[in-house]
Design a protein around this motif. Sequence first.
Motif, PDB file in Angstrom:
ATOM      1  N   MET A 187       1.049  -1.098  -0.014  1.00  0.00           N
ATOM      2  CA  MET A 187       0.024   0.073  -0.038  1.00  0.00           C
ATOM      3  C   MET A 187       0.807   1.294   0.012  1.00  0.00           C
ATOM      4  O   MET A 187       1.834   1.168   0.650  1.00  0.00           O
ATOM      5  CB  MET A 187      -0.961   0.021   1.499  1.00  0.00           C
ATOM      6  N   SER A 188       0.510   2.122  -0.846  1.00  0.00           N
ATOM      7  CA  SER A 188       1.280   3.430  -0.840  1.00  0.00           C
ATOM      8  C   SER A 188       1.215   4.241   0.232  1.00  0.00           C
ATOM      9  O   SER A 188       0.010   4.285   0.956  1.00  0.00           O
ATOM     10  CB  SER A 188       1.086   4.103  -2.044  1.00  0.00           C
ATOM     11  N   GLU A 189       2.102   4.904   0.785  1.00  0.00           N
ATOM     12  CA  GLU A 189       2.074   6.062   1.963  1.00  0.00           C
ATOM     13  C   GLU A 189       1.152   7.131   1.385  1.00  0.00           C
ATOM     14  O   GLU A 189       1.306   7.715   0.649  1.00  0.00           O
ATOM     15  CB  GLU A 189       3.169   6.349   2.434  1.00  0.00           C
ATOM     16  N   ILE A 190       0.335   7.491   2.515  1.00  0.00           N
ATOM     17  CA  ILE A 190      -0.563   8.750   2.193  1.00  0.00           C
ATOM     18  C   ILE A 190       0.034   9.913   3.114  1.00  0.00           C
ATOM     19  O   ILE A 190       0.318   9.767   4.279  1.00  0.00           O
ATOM     20  CB  ILE A 190      -2.081   8.535   2.826  1.00  0.00           C
ATOM     21  N   ALA A 191       0.203  11.204   2.506  1.00  0.00           N
ATOM     22  CA  ALA A 191       0.507  12.052   3.077  1.00  0.00           C
ATOM     23  C   ALA A 191      -0.595  12.864   4.057  1.00  0.00           C
ATOM     24  O   ALA A 191      -1.491  12.988   3.314  1.00  0.00           O
ATOM     25  CB  ALA A 191       1.024  13.082   2.244  1.00  0.00           C
ATOM     26  N   VAL A 192      -0.241  13.002   5.265  1.00  0.00           N
ATOM     27  CA  VAL A 192      -1.320  13.606   6.034  1.00  0.00           C
ATOM     28  C   VAL A 192      -0.627  15.043   6.635  1.00  0.00           C
ATOM     29  O   VAL A 192       0.378  15.037   7.203  1.00  0.00           O
ATOM     30  CB  VAL A 192      -1.759  12.652   7.447  1.00  0.00           C
ATOM     31  N   PHE A 193      -1.364  16.075   6.343  1.00  0.00           N
ATOM     32  CA  PHE A 193      -0.681  17.361   6.884  1.00  0.00           C
ATOM     33  C   PHE A 193      -1.372  17.611   8.137  1.00  0.00           C
ATOM     34  O   PHE A 193      -2.742  17.954   8.237  1.00  0.00           O
ATOM     35  CB  PHE A 193      -0.995  18.377   5.784  1.00  0.00           C
ATOM     36  N   LYS A 194      -0.607  18.096   9.244  1.00  0.00           N
ATOM     37  CA  LYS A 194      -1.336  18.514  10.683  1.00  0.00           C
ATOM     38  C   LYS A 194      -2.403  19.366  10.547  1.00  0.00           C
ATOM     39  O   LYS A 194      -3.192  19.514  11.222  1.00  0.00           O
ATOM     40  CB  LYS A 194       0.000  18.712  11.465  1.00  0.00           C
ATOM     41  N   ASN A 195      -1.796  20.508   9.729  1.00  0.00           N
ATOM     42  CA  ASN A 195      -2.938  21.535   9.630  1.00  0.00           C
ATOM     43  C   ASN A 195      -4.323  21.429   9.068  1.00  0.00           C
ATOM     44  O   ASN A 195      -5.268  22.183   9.111  1.00  0.00           O
ATOM     45  CB  ASN A 195      -2.369  22.730   8.994  1.00  0.00           C
ATOM     46  N   LEU A 196      -4.383  20.257   8.525  1.00  0.00           N
ATOM     47  CA  LEU A 196      -5.874  19.843   7.931  1.00  0.00           C
ATOM     48  C   LEU A 196      -6.607  18.813   8.835  1.00  0.00           C
ATOM     49  O   LEU A 196      -7.584  18.547   8.387  1.00  0.00           O
ATOM     50  CB  LEU A 196      -5.533  19.131   6.455  1.00  0.00           C
ATOM     51  N   ILE A 197      -5.951  18.645   9.911  1.00  0.00           N
ATOM     52  CA  ILE A 197      -6.634  17.561  10.962  1.00  0.00           C
ATOM     53  C   ILE A 197      -7.593  18.612  11.803  1.00  0.00           C
ATOM     54  O   ILE A 197      -7.291  19.582  12.484  1.00  0.00           O
ATOM     55  CB  ILE A 197      -5.868  16.794  11.759  1.00  0.00           C
ATOM     56  N   PHE A 198      -8.891  18.002  11.940  1.00  0.00           N
ATOM     57  CA  PHE A 198      -9.948  18.683  12.753  1.00  0.00           C
ATOM     58  C   PHE A 198     -10.486  17.631  13.931  1.00  0.00           C
ATOM     59  O   PHE A 198     -11.075  16.500  13.199  1.00  0.00           O
ATOM     60  CB  PHE A 198     -11.214  19.266  12.011  1.00  0.00           C
ATOM     61  N   THR A 199     -10.255  17.787  15.154  1.00  0.00           N
ATOM     62  CA  THR A 199     -10.738  17.198  16.147  1.00  0.00           C
ATOM     63  C   THR A 199     -11.759  17.618  16.920  1.00  0.00           C
ATOM     64  O   THR A 199     -11.407  18.351  17.930  1.00  0.00           O
ATOM     65  CB  THR A 199      -9.409  16.349  16.934  1.00  0.00           C
ATOM     66  N   PRO A 200     -13.222  17.239  16.765  1.00  0.00           N
ATOM     67  CA  PRO A 200     -14.044  17.849  17.693  1.00  0.00           C
ATOM     68  C   PRO A 200     -13.999  17.371  19.210  1.00  0.00           C
ATOM     69  O   PRO A 200     -13.459  16.150  19.306  1.00  0.00           O
ATOM     70  CB  PRO A 200     -15.641  17.587  16.956  1.00  0.00           C
ATOM     71  N   PRO A 201     -14.517  17.932  20.091  1.00  0.00           N
ATOM     72  CA  PRO A 201     -14.185  17.292  21.542  1.00  0.00           C
ATOM     73  C   PRO A 201     -15.186  16.149  21.554  1.00  0.00           C
ATOM     74  O   PRO A 201     -16.335  15.936  20.951  1.00  0.00           O
ATOM     75  CB  PRO A 201     -14.947  18.660  22.108  1.00  0.00           C
ATOM     76  N   GLY A 202     -14.329  14.975  22.193  1.00  0.00           N
ATOM     77  CA  GLY A 202     -15.058  13.622  22.297  1.00  0.00           C
ATOM     78  C   GLY A 202     -15.252  12.985  21.075  1.00  0.00           C
ATOM     79  O   GLY A 202     -16.027  12.113  21.414  1.00  0.00           O
ATOM     80  N   LYS A 203     -14.822  13.332  19.991  1.00  0.00           N
ATOM     81  CA  LYS A 203     -15.040  12.349  18.793  1.00  0.00           C
ATOM     82  C   LYS A 203     -13.635  12.267  18.139  1.00  0.00           C
ATOM     83  O   LYS A 203     -12.600  12.602  18.581  1.00  0.00           O
ATOM     84  CB  LYS A 203     -15.731  13.363  17.991  1.00  0.00           C
ATOM     85  N   HIS A 204     -13.730  11.056  17.212  1.00  0.00           N
ATOM     86  CA  HIS A 204     -12.371  11.102  16.571  1.00  0.00           C
ATOM     87  C   HIS A 204     -11.922  12.059  15.364  1.00  0.00           C
ATOM     88  O   HIS A 204     -12.648  13.068  15.287  1.00  0.00           O
ATOM     89  CB  HIS A 204     -12.354   9.669  15.746  1.00  0.00           C
ATOM     90  N   SER A 205     -10.920  11.999  15.016  1.00  0.00           N
ATOM     91  CA  SER A 205     -10.278  13.081  14.116  1.00  0.00           C
ATOM     92  C   SER A 205     -10.846  12.979  12.597  1.00  0.00           C
ATOM     93  O   SER A 205     -11.003  12.181  12.122  1.00  0.00           O
ATOM     94  CB  SER A 205      -8.766  12.994  14.201  1.00  0.00           C
ATOM     95  N   TYR A 206     -10.970  14.138  12.190  1.00  0.00           N
ATOM     96  CA  TYR A 206     -11.423  14.231  10.562  1.00  0.00           C
ATOM     97  C   TYR A 206     -10.343  14.941   9.672  1.00  0.00           C
ATOM     98  O   TYR A 206      -9.550  15.786  10.458  1.00  0.00           O
ATOM     99  CB  TYR A 206     -12.777  15.012  10.289  1.00  0.00           C
ATOM    100  N   TYR A 207     -10.055  14.656   8.381  1.00  0.00           N
ATOM    101  CA  TYR A 207      -9.240  14.994   7.834  1.00  0.00           C
ATOM    102  C   TYR A 207      -9.908  15.970   6.643  1.00  0.00           C
ATOM    103  O   TYR A 207     -10.827  15.552   5.909  1.00  0.00           O
ATOM    104  CB  TYR A 207      -8.372  14.125   7.133  1.00  0.00           C
ATOM    105  N   ARG A 208      -9.149  17.134   6.326  1.00  0.00           N
ATOM    106  CA  ARG A 208     -10.064  18.151   5.377  1.00  0.00           C
ATOM    107  C   ARG A 208      -9.445  17.516   3.857  1.00  0.00           C
ATOM    108  O   ARG A 208      -8.489  17.536   3.807  1.00  0.00           O
ATOM    109  CB  ARG A 208      -9.675  19.460   5.459  1.00  0.00           C
ATOM    110  N   LEU A 209     -10.598  17.368   3.048  1.00  0.00           N
ATOM    111  CA  LEU A 209     -10.132  16.986   1.802  1.00  0.00           C
ATOM    112  C   LEU A 209     -10.977  17.586   0.731  1.00  0.00           C
ATOM    113  O   LEU A 209     -11.819  18.270   0.950  1.00  0.00           O
ATOM    114  CB  LEU A 209     -10.352  15.382   1.697  1.00  0.00           C
TER     115      LEU A 209
END
Length: 123
Positions: free
Chosen positions: A1-23
């Motif tokens: 599987m190819s590696e996926i780039a994840v940019f920290k500034n695009l991650i959103f984590t609402p209180p009490g929920k898992h993290s979401y990624y802006r796409l």
Amino acid sequence: MSEIAVFKNLIFTPPGKHSYYRLYGLWACGKCKKTWSSAHTYVSLEKYKNQVPAAELKKDWDYFTQKCKKCPKGDSVGHITEYKHLREKESDSEEEVEPDTKRPHISSLCEKCKQGFRCVDRF
């Protein structure tokens, strides 16, 4: 599987929920069949990193939904048909896309904004 780039500034984590990624997402209305694109598409970071196809994502759990602006009063919720990286392309062969900052983001149709987590500072 190819590696996926994840940019920290695009991650959103609402209180009490898992993290979401802006796409960059391509959307479709199940009611009127209208399609649209949005640079304010938030998909579960885990699903994104595991390259889960858009068709296998679950509404309201794996991504923040958006309503169709063509349907009366926005009474139809769209579903993601495809999603891609949200960053400037370095070559024509890459699938990353640059966000369109000229189109307005309609907060009243965005579930993330309606939950009090605004996507942008404008309507």
